[in-house]
Write a protein that holds these residues in place. Structure first.
Motif, mmCIF file in Angstrom:
data_model
loop_
_atom_site.group_PDB
_atom_site.id
_atom_site.type_symbol
_atom_site.label_atom_id
_atom_site.label_comp_id
_atom_site.label_asym_id
_atom_site.label_seq_id
_atom_site.Cartn_x
_atom_site.Cartn_y
_atom_site.Cartn_z
ATOM 1 N N ILE A 107 0.837 -1.220 0.000
ATOM 2 C CA ILE A 107 0.000 0.000 0.000
ATOM 3 C C ILE A 107 0.863 1.259 0.000
ATOM 4 O O ILE A 107 1.787 1.380 0.800
ATOM 5 C CB ILE A 107 -0.927 0.024 1.246
ATOM 6 N N ARG A 108 0.545 2.165 -0.909
ATOM 7 C CA ARG A 108 1.161 3.509 -0.884
ATOM 8 C C ARG A 108 0.219 4.430 -0.128
ATOM 9 O O ARG A 108 -0.872 4.722 -0.645
ATOM 10 C CB ARG A 108 1.261 4.097 -2.296
ATOM 11 N N PHE A 109 0.615 4.845 1.050
ATOM 12 C CA PHE A 109 -0.234 5.752 1.822
ATOM 13 C C PHE A 109 -0.006 7.200 1.382
ATOM 14 O O PHE A 109 0.955 7.495 0.658
ATOM 15 C CB PHE A 109 0.051 5.584 3.314
ATOM 16 N N ARG A 110 -0.885 8.063 1.824
ATOM 17 C CA ARG A 110 -0.820 9.492 1.451
ATOM 18 C C ARG A 110 -0.718 9.665 -0.061
ATOM 19 O O ARG A 110 -0.014 10.531 -0.573
ATOM 20 C CB ARG A 110 0.357 10.198 2.146
ATOM 21 N N THR A 111 -1.376 8.793 -0.787
ATOM 22 C CA THR A 111 -1.301 8.815 -2.248
ATOM 23 C C THR A 111 -2.714 8.746 -2.809
ATOM 24 O O THR A 111 -3.391 7.716 -2.696
ATOM 25 C CB THR A 111 -0.466 7.614 -2.760
ATOM 26 N N ARG A 112 -3.152 9.839 -3.378
ATOM 27 C CA ARG A 112 -4.516 9.882 -3.920
ATOM 28 C C ARG A 112 -4.476 9.706 -5.427
ATOM 29 O O ARG A 112 -3.709 10.387 -6.115
ATOM 30 C CB ARG A 112 -5.179 11.216 -3.565
ATOM 31 N N LEU A 113 -5.275 8.792 -5.933
ATOM 32 C CA LEU A 113 -5.391 8.624 -7.384
ATOM 33 C C LEU A 113 -6.158 9.820 -7.935
ATOM 34 O O LEU A 113 -7.291 10.081 -7.509
ATOM 35 C CB LEU A 113 -6.136 7.320 -7.693
ATOM 36 N N ALA A 114 -5.541 10.544 -8.873
ATOM 37 C CA ALA A 114 -6.191 11.738 -9.421
ATOM 38 C C ALA A 114 -6.802 11.445 -10.786
ATOM 39 O O ALA A 114 -7.885 11.943 -11.112
ATOM 40 C CB ALA A 114 -5.175 12.875 -9.539
ATOM 41 N N ALA A 115 -6.102 10.665 -11.605
ATOM 42 C CA ALA A 115 -6.588 10.426 -12.974
ATOM 43 C C ALA A 115 -6.294 8.995 -13.386
ATOM 44 O O ALA A 115 -5.273 8.417 -12.990
ATOM 45 C CB ALA A 115 -5.918 11.405 -13.944
ATOM 46 N N ALA A 116 -7.202 8.430 -14.171
ATOM 47 C CA ALA A 116 -7.027 7.086 -14.719
ATOM 48 C C ALA A 116 -7.473 7.152 -16.180
ATOM 49 O O ALA A 116 -8.664 7.345 -16.450
ATOM 50 C CB ALA A 116 -7.870 6.088 -13.938
ATOM 51 N N HIS A 117 -6.528 7.044 -17.097
ATOM 52 C CA HIS A 117 -6.839 7.143 -18.524
ATOM 53 C C HIS A 117 -6.511 5.813 -19.193
ATOM 54 O O HIS A 117 -5.399 5.290 -19.017
ATOM 55 C CB HIS A 117 -6.030 8.274 -19.175
ATOM 56 N N ILE A 396 -11.633 9.867 -14.723
ATOM 57 C CA ILE A 396 -11.581 8.546 -15.360
ATOM 58 C C ILE A 396 -11.963 8.688 -16.838
ATOM 59 O O ILE A 396 -13.030 9.219 -17.163
ATOM 60 C CB ILE A 396 -12.533 7.556 -14.649
ATOM 61 N N ARG A 397 -11.097 8.224 -17.705
ATOM 62 C CA ARG A 397 -11.384 8.265 -19.155
ATOM 63 C C ARG A 397 -11.169 6.883 -19.745
ATOM 64 O O ARG A 397 -10.112 6.281 -19.568
ATOM 65 C CB ARG A 397 -10.459 9.249 -19.854
ATOM 66 N N GLY A 398 -12.163 6.425 -20.476
ATOM 67 C CA GLY A 398 -12.122 5.076 -21.041
ATOM 68 C C GLY A 398 -11.710 5.081 -22.498
ATOM 69 O O GLY A 398 -10.897 5.895 -22.931
ATOM 70 N N ARG A 399 -12.318 4.167 -23.256
ATOM 71 C CA ARG A 399 -11.982 4.065 -24.680
ATOM 72 C C ARG A 399 -12.200 5.404 -25.375
ATOM 73 O O ARG A 399 -13.184 6.106 -25.089
ATOM 74 C CB ARG A 399 -12.892 3.034 -25.361
#
Ligand SMILES: Cc1cc2nc3c(=O)[nH]c(=O)nc-3n(C[C@H](O)[C@H](O)[C@H](O)COP(=O)(O)OP(=O)(O)OC[C@H]3O[C@@H](n4cnc5c(N)ncnc54)[C@H](O)[C@@H]3O)c2cc1C
Length: 538
Positions: A107-117, A396-399
């Motif tokens: 686990i990476r703590f203090r780490t917020r996922l901002a974008a997923a492309h 979040i961005r998909g196809r």
């Protein structure tokens, strides 16, 4: 494995969140031999139970049911102390789980996922953290929580308030001492109902700012009786099975109940009394039609109104505490210890914000349309952007670059609450359109994580690399979720189940009300039919 050139960490799977869902997802995916990491915004595990440290925070599903079932060893060794565990005990449990199964190094703590492309050419999710870290993963599991995106209503001139401000959903780690202080609590939902009695017992004065009164039933919390606890610990499997296969997953025994209006009034009253005396949410489930028939629900409402009038001495205060404009259970039924009785204390004032709304904060307190209330501390217990909030907080961005926020403009669209068409290999745990917040969340989390793990294994077995929901299956599921909700009283309430607490949020019933057991069976049938409604691609 880090790709030095791009400084991108490449993994099989990334899990966002390290609460009940994220921890179990890590455990399952690692056991399949996948390289997996979790990203967690907090500096420790626990999710809900890390953040919500306010006085009185505790589960309202009984502790022995609100716990993992995946490890018999864990079940044997963890001894719950109270009928409804408090936040510190649940947090210790989740910390124990992380250590016992050696999950912390993942686990990476203090780490917020901002974008997923989604990178179609590479068949990968390209992830960016809030601090600019980059990762790439074939699978992305959103275990970001249904009640993890706090909602804080704007109050004019709040920055002028000279006292301290607290949020139940982000409570400080150090002890907060309200002794001798004048405290204001804004909100009367579940968290407020849990903390108000304890703050009132400590503070010099407590002012409760209420917009919508809520129904709350007594918890009758108590230490677990050792012999009964041992008997259950020695015989967990049938108990778990009953939770998984029943309609609600909240209570193990789900014998069919009679319809309210089929009962003679005295018998109905006797049942309601028995449920009230036993404590907890049983009141909702001691008749069969509480959530589908308005006349049946009205009998529950009347019973609750009678109890509130009985407990609260000042008739004018009691009247203000009576929920009148939604059926019982269509907003989360709260479970309390001495909530209504707290309004008998001489140091507690109830302010009805519908009659006298807040105008602005001042250096000395809060000004409503009727008066200024002097306060030293202000507590926001104002809830969450539920179910979709944490998902949509990530870009979040998909196809073809399609954005989840655009696709969900008129409401969330997921197949089984698990996957969205156009977003390959992206899974939501307890997503919109699954039983989620209507269920015992731990039961639902385990079922979703198991489904996802088995689906990923099936991909491998078939030599496929991606899976995504078919648009037609998704449309049909979304329509089904809405139709089932329409057959109940739920849509009659302006609730967070309906998104009504967030300005501009589409008014859509978010969870699936068709039942936990039936939903599980549906998922199993779909898997057995070769994942009907999902597309698997090489
Ligand atoms: C006060 C309170 C009491 C509750 N009581 C009950 C109960 O009695 N029974 C019940 O069934 N349910 C209860 N719930 C619901 C509870 O949320 C679930 O039971 C359960 O804890 C959810 O676990 P989770 O892992 O899905 O989500 P969470 O516990 O919410 O964990 C999600 C985690 O994801 C992290 N996160 C979110 N977004 C990101 C991001 N972009 N990047 C990185 N990390 C992120 C958050 O920091 C959080 O730690 C309660 C909720 C609250 C708030």
């Amino acid at each position: 494995m880090a790709n030095e050139q791009e400084n991108v960490e490449a993994l099989d799977a990334v899990v966002a969140g390290a609460g009940f869902a994220g921890l179990y997802a890590l455990y399952r995916l690692r056991a399949m031999g996948l390289t997996v990491r979790a990203l967690e915004a907090a500096d420790d595990v626990g999710g809900t139970w890390y953040w919500n440290r306010y006085p009185g925070a505790r589960c309202d599903v009984e502790s022995m049911a609100y716990s993992y079932s995946f490890s018999p060893e864990l079940e044997r060794e963890w001894v719950w102390t109270e009928r409804y565990a408090g936040q510190p005990e649940i947090l210790r449990y989740l910390q124990h789980v992380a250590e016992r199964f050696d999950l912390r190094p993942l686990i990476r703590f203090r780490t917020r996922l901002a974008a997923a492309h989604y990178d179609e050419a590479g068949g990968l999710w390209r992830l960016t953290t809030e601090r600019g870290g980059r990762l790439a993963a074939r699978f992305l599991v959103m275990a970001t929580g249904c009640l993890s995106q706090p909602r804080v209503p704007p109050i004019a001139e709040l920055e002028t308030f000279a006292g301290r401000i607290y949020r139940t959903s982000q409570w400080p780690h150090e002890d907060v001492d309200f002794s001798g202080l004048r405290v204001g609590v804004i909100g009367t939902g579940s968290s407020a109902i849990q903390c108000i009695p304890l703050i009132a017992a400590q503070a010099a004065h407590l002012t409760v700012f209420q917009r919508t009164p809520n129904f709350s039933v007594p918890a009758h919390n108590a230490p677990l009786e050792p012999a009964a606890r041992r008997a259950l610990m020695d015989n967990y499997p049938p108990f778990r099975k009953a939770l998984r296969e029943g309609f609600t997953s909240l209570l193990p025994e789900e014998t069919p109940q009679p319809a309210a209006l089929e009962l003679a009034p005295e018998e109905r009253e006797r049942r309601y009394r028995a449920a009230w005396e036993e404590g907890g949410i049983k009141l909702m489930f001691c008749i069969s039609d509480g959530i589908t028939s308005k006349p049946a629900n009205d009998t529950l409402v009347k019973f609750m109104h009678d109890r509130i009038r009985e407990i609260v001495h000042d008739p004018a205060v009691a009247e203000r505490l009576l929920p009148r404009d939604f059926p019982l259970g269509t907003k989360r039924l709260c479970v309390d210890t001495d909530y209504y009785a707290t309004f008998n204390r001489p140091n507690v004032t109830l302010v009805d914000l519908r009659a006298t709304p807040i105008v602005a904060a001042t250096p000395a307190g809060l000004r409503t349309s009727a008066a200024e209330h002097a306060l030293d501390s202000l507590v926001f217990a104002t809830g969450f952007d539920a179910v979709t909030g944490a998902l949509l907080a990530v870009d979040i961005r998909g196809r073809a670059g399609r954005r989840l926020a655009d696709d969900w403009r008129d409401g969330p669209r997921m197949y089984l609450g698990l996957m969205a068409a156009g977003y390959p290999n992206l899974f939501a745990i307890t997503g919109p359109g699954s039983p989620s917040v209507l269920s015992n969340m731990v039961v639902s989390i385990e079922q979703h994580v198991d489904f996802v793990a088995e689906l990923i294994a099936a991909l491998g077995a078939r030599g496929a690399r991606t899976v995504e929901a078919q648009a037609a299956a998704q449309d049909a599921w979304v329509a089904h979720v809405a139709e089932v909700a329409q057959g109940t009283l739920y849509p009659q309430a302006n609730s967070w189940y309906m998104g009504s607490n967030i300005p501009g949020k589409p008014r859509v019933f978010l969870p699936y009300v068709g039942g936990v057991g039936p939903y599980r069976r549906k998922c199993a049938e779909i898997a057995a039919a070769g994942y009907a409604g999902f597309e698997l691609h090489a």
